[in-house]
Design a protein around this motif. Structure first.
Motif, PDB file in Angstrom:
ATOM      1  N   ASP A  64      -8.899  54.038 -20.212  1.00  0.00           N
ATOM      2  CA  ASP A  64      -9.321  55.446 -20.286  1.00  0.00           C
ATOM      3  C   ASP A  64      -9.649  55.932 -18.878  1.00  0.00           C
ATOM      4  OD1 ASP A  64     -10.160  57.911 -21.068  1.00  0.00           O
ATOM      5  OD2 ASP A  64     -11.967  57.242 -22.100  1.00  0.00           O
ATOM      6  N   SER A 113     -10.189  59.260 -16.080  1.00  0.00           N
ATOM      7  CA  SER A 113     -10.458  60.685 -15.902  1.00  0.00           C
ATOM      8  C   SER A 113      -9.521  61.275 -14.854  1.00  0.00           C
ATOM      9  CB  SER A 113     -11.912  60.895 -15.474  1.00  0.00           C
ATOM     10  OG  SER A 113     -12.204  60.146 -14.305  1.00  0.00           O
ATOM     11  N   SER A 157      -1.936  64.181 -20.376  1.00  0.00           N
ATOM     12  CA  SER A 157      -3.337  63.958 -20.735  1.00  0.00           C
ATOM     13  C   SER A 157      -3.409  62.967 -21.890  1.00  0.00           C
ATOM     14  CB  SER A 157      -4.014  65.277 -21.138  1.00  0.00           C
ATOM     15  OG  SER A 157      -3.365  65.837 -22.274  1.00  0.00           O
ATOM     16  N   GLY A 158      -4.641  62.597 -22.248  1.00  0.00           N
ATOM     17  CA  GLY A 158      -4.855  61.729 -23.403  1.00  0.00           C
ATOM     18  C   GLY A 158      -4.182  60.369 -23.275  1.00  0.00           C
ATOM     19  N   GLU A 159      -3.673  59.870 -24.391  1.00  0.00           N
ATOM     20  CA  GLU A 159      -3.097  58.529 -24.420  1.00  0.00           C
ATOM     21  C   GLU A 159      -1.865  58.410 -23.532  1.00  0.00           C
ATOM     22  OE1 GLU A 159      -1.396  57.158 -28.045  1.00  0.00           O
ATOM     23  OE2 GLU A 159      -0.668  59.117 -28.648  1.00  0.00           O
ATOM     24  N   TYR A 160      -1.157  59.496 -23.285  1.00  0.00           N
ATOM     25  CA  TYR A 160       0.042  59.446 -22.451  1.00  0.00           C
ATOM     26  C   TYR A 160      -0.328  59.185 -20.990  1.00  0.00           C
ATOM     27  CZ  TYR A 160       1.814  61.606 -26.683  1.00  0.00           C
ATOM     28  OH  TYR A 160       2.120  61.866 -27.996  1.00  0.00           O
ATOM     29  N   GLU A 161      -1.331  59.885 -20.502  1.00  0.00           N
ATOM     30  CA  GLU A 161      -1.820  59.638 -19.146  1.00  0.00           C
ATOM     31  C   GLU A 161      -2.424  58.237 -19.043  1.00  0.00           C
ATOM     32  OE1 GLU A 161      -4.930  61.576 -15.855  1.00  0.00           O
ATOM     33  OE2 GLU A 161      -4.861  62.356 -17.912  1.00  0.00           O
ATOM     34  N   ASP A 162      -3.203  57.856 -20.051  1.00  0.00           N
ATOM     35  CA  ASP A 162      -3.841  56.532 -20.037  1.00  0.00           C
ATOM     36  C   ASP A 162      -2.799  55.412 -20.052  1.00  0.00           C
ATOM     37  OD1 ASP A 162      -6.242  57.857 -20.083  1.00  0.00           O
ATOM     38  OD2 ASP A 162      -6.614  57.531 -22.225  1.00  0.00           O
ATOM     39  N   THR A 177      -6.213  61.388 -35.726  1.00  0.00           N
ATOM     40  CA  THR A 177      -6.437  60.367 -34.705  1.00  0.00           C
ATOM     41  C   THR A 177      -6.125  58.959 -35.209  1.00  0.00           C
ATOM     42  OG1 THR A 177      -8.775  60.203 -35.342  1.00  0.00           O
ATOM     43  CG2 THR A 177      -8.221  61.744 -33.576  1.00  0.00           C
TER      44      THR A 177
END
Length: 499
Positions: A355, A357, A369-374, A244
């Motif tokens: 961040d 949901s 998902s994760g940082e790519y979606e954020d 991480t």
């Protein structure tokens, strides 16, 4: 003779009186310990110390201008934030986190027991050097605008009125500490492709987060190192072995040999400066003499662009047919998709990830998902990107050159010319296809994109593509390759002084 005898007698009387007074006041303070040591000279690697004062009996004890212990009271008067004090027994007073200034500190300790007073002075030196194990503590960040630790080797610029937050509310503890954890350079456990060029510093706010944006500046070694290859990593572990670990990039001051990064939200962690050693020797499609070598190397070093190969975590964008771990993904046929470009521009601008949901775009919510979606959500909420008419974002669709120009114009806040005739006149002169407003064949520039293309062209962010006959076309409907995207983002970061 008589005068000489009188002088001698006078001196003797004065000596006797002095001794009498000294005897009367001596013994109230039986001993003083500084960080457990009772033998001067005192030198502390940290800017706070623990002072223990022992007296013959219960009384008033004043330690500098910081703490006063009052006879018969269990609650000492503390005048400096972050300092704690206690009285374990009637003859022992303890002050923790007594603050020191860089250099020599003179501390006056006064005790009064049964009407008898005694004063002693301590001299404690704080070198303020980045030695391993040293700590620089701040009792209350709300009273600080800038924390300069270890002779300026690390600086936390808090700005005005910053504060610490705990689960959405003002934290009860506003203290913060910066520690020097490791001086072992270079580190065998550096992130892959990087070499450490600074000490490892830990910032500890007891799990709280910053309430407002701040900046962190760290000095590095390595004279002559290329700024584009220098970056700051944050890790949960001092050895930077965690998956991480976050590459934070940073603005390099080559003269001062410092890197400055923005901080917002999470501040706790381990920080160090690294230099990238990745280049042509690592990727077969990144030739040292290639026109995109420098931009790609710089964006990789700053954590802005990742390889699009088959290595785990590098290809969430739906690219097909890319090579193995020895390729970066820079072939002329590999076009960048809308999702990766949004991710790259958010990373380049240093925007804090939002961040989420549930994403604004259904296809992003189900596909990433994760940082790519954020990152895509962050780009959308900052007005950098927009969705398609069907409500999706089209994260796995290729990005056209005119779409890239529109995003860059928004990101850099370029002024757009609204006079259609004025826009057309310049574009027709600059590009062979500048008069073409139908991009169905890949050439031309759409009506909606023309002001953005003109603004990016005039700012030097994007140019044309050589075509048959020696002319230059813009080709607004053509897809943007990953190599072209790297060059475009690199120019943007240079002009915005983000490198």
């Amino acid at each position: 003779m008589w005068k000489r005898t009188a002088v001698v007698l006078t001196l003797c009387v004065m000596l006797i009186l002095t001794l009498a007074v000294g005897t009367a006041f001596a013994g109230v303070i039986t001993s003083i310990l500084v960080d457990g040591d009772s033998t001067p000279p005192y030198v502390s690697a940290s800017n706070t110390i623990t002072i223990e004062v022992y007296t013959t009996s219960d009384g008033d004890v004043k330690v500098g201008s910081v703490v006063t212990f009052i006879y018969g009271s269990t609650e000492p008067e503390i005048k400096v934030p972050g300092v704690t004090a206690s009285k374990p027994s009637s003859t022992k007073c303890v002050v923790d986190n007594y603050p020191l200034k860089p250099g020599v500190n003179s501390i006056t300790i006064t005790a009064k027991v049964d009407g008898v007073s005694e004063t002693k002075k301590l001299t404690v030196t704080f070198p303020n050097a980045p030695t391993e194990g040293a700590t620089f503590s701040v009792g209350d960040i709300t009273t600080q605008t800038k924390v300069t630790a270890f002779s300026g080797n690390i600086i936390l610029d808090l700005g005005k009125g910053n504060y610490l937050v705990n689960f959405g509310s003002l934290a009860g503890d506003q203290s913060l500490a910066i520690r020097v954890d490791d001086l072992d350079l270079p580190k065998s456990y550096s992130p892959s492709g990087f070499v450490c060029i600074s000490p490892v510093y830990e910032i500890d706010s007891n799990g709280n987060t910053l309430g407002a944006p701040a900046k962190l500046t760290v000095k590095y070694t390595g004279i002559g190192a290329e700024p584009d290859r220098i970056t700051v990593f944050r890790s949960d572990d001092y050895d930077f072995s965690n998956s991480t670990d976050i590459n934070l990039g940073g603005l390099v001051n080559k003269t001062a040999r410092t890197v400055t990064i923005p901080l917002e939200g999470t501040v706790d962690g381990y920080y160090a400066v690294f230099i990238s050693v990745v280049g042509a020797q690592n990727y077969t499609d990144l030739p040292a003499d290639g026109w995109y070598y420098h931009p790609v190397s710089a964006l990789f070093a700053k954590g802005v662009m990742k390889p699009a190969n088959s290595s785990p975590g590098n290809n969430p964008w739906g690219y097909l047919g890319v090579g193995g771990s020895d390729t970066f993904g820079l072939s002329s046929s590999l076009n960048i998709c809308r999702g990766e470009f949004a991710y790259i521009i958010v990373k380049a601008l240093g925007l804090p990830l939002i961040d989420v949901s549930t994403s604004t775009f259904p296809d992003v919510d189900s596909g990433l998902s994760g940082e790519y979606e954020d990152a895509i959500e962050t780009a959308a909420r900052n007005g950098l990107i927009a969705g398609l008419p069907n409500g999706n974002f089209g994260w796995d669709a290729t990005l056209t050159r005119e779409q890239a120009a529109a995003i860059i114009a928004r990101a850099t806040r370029l002024t757009l010319v609204t006079d259609e005739q004025a826009v057309d006149a310049v574009l027709q002169t600059a590009f062979a296809d500048g008069a073409d407003k139908d991009v169905s064949d890949g050439t031309g520039i759409s009506i909606w994109a023309r002001p953005s293309v003109l603004a990016c062209y005039k700012a030097g962010y994007i140019g044309g593509v050589p075509s048959a006959g020696g002319s230059v076309e813009f080709q607004g409907g053509a897809s943007l390759t990953r190599a072209q995207a790297a060059s475009l983002i690199h120019k943007m970061m240079q002009k915005m002084k983000l490198l």
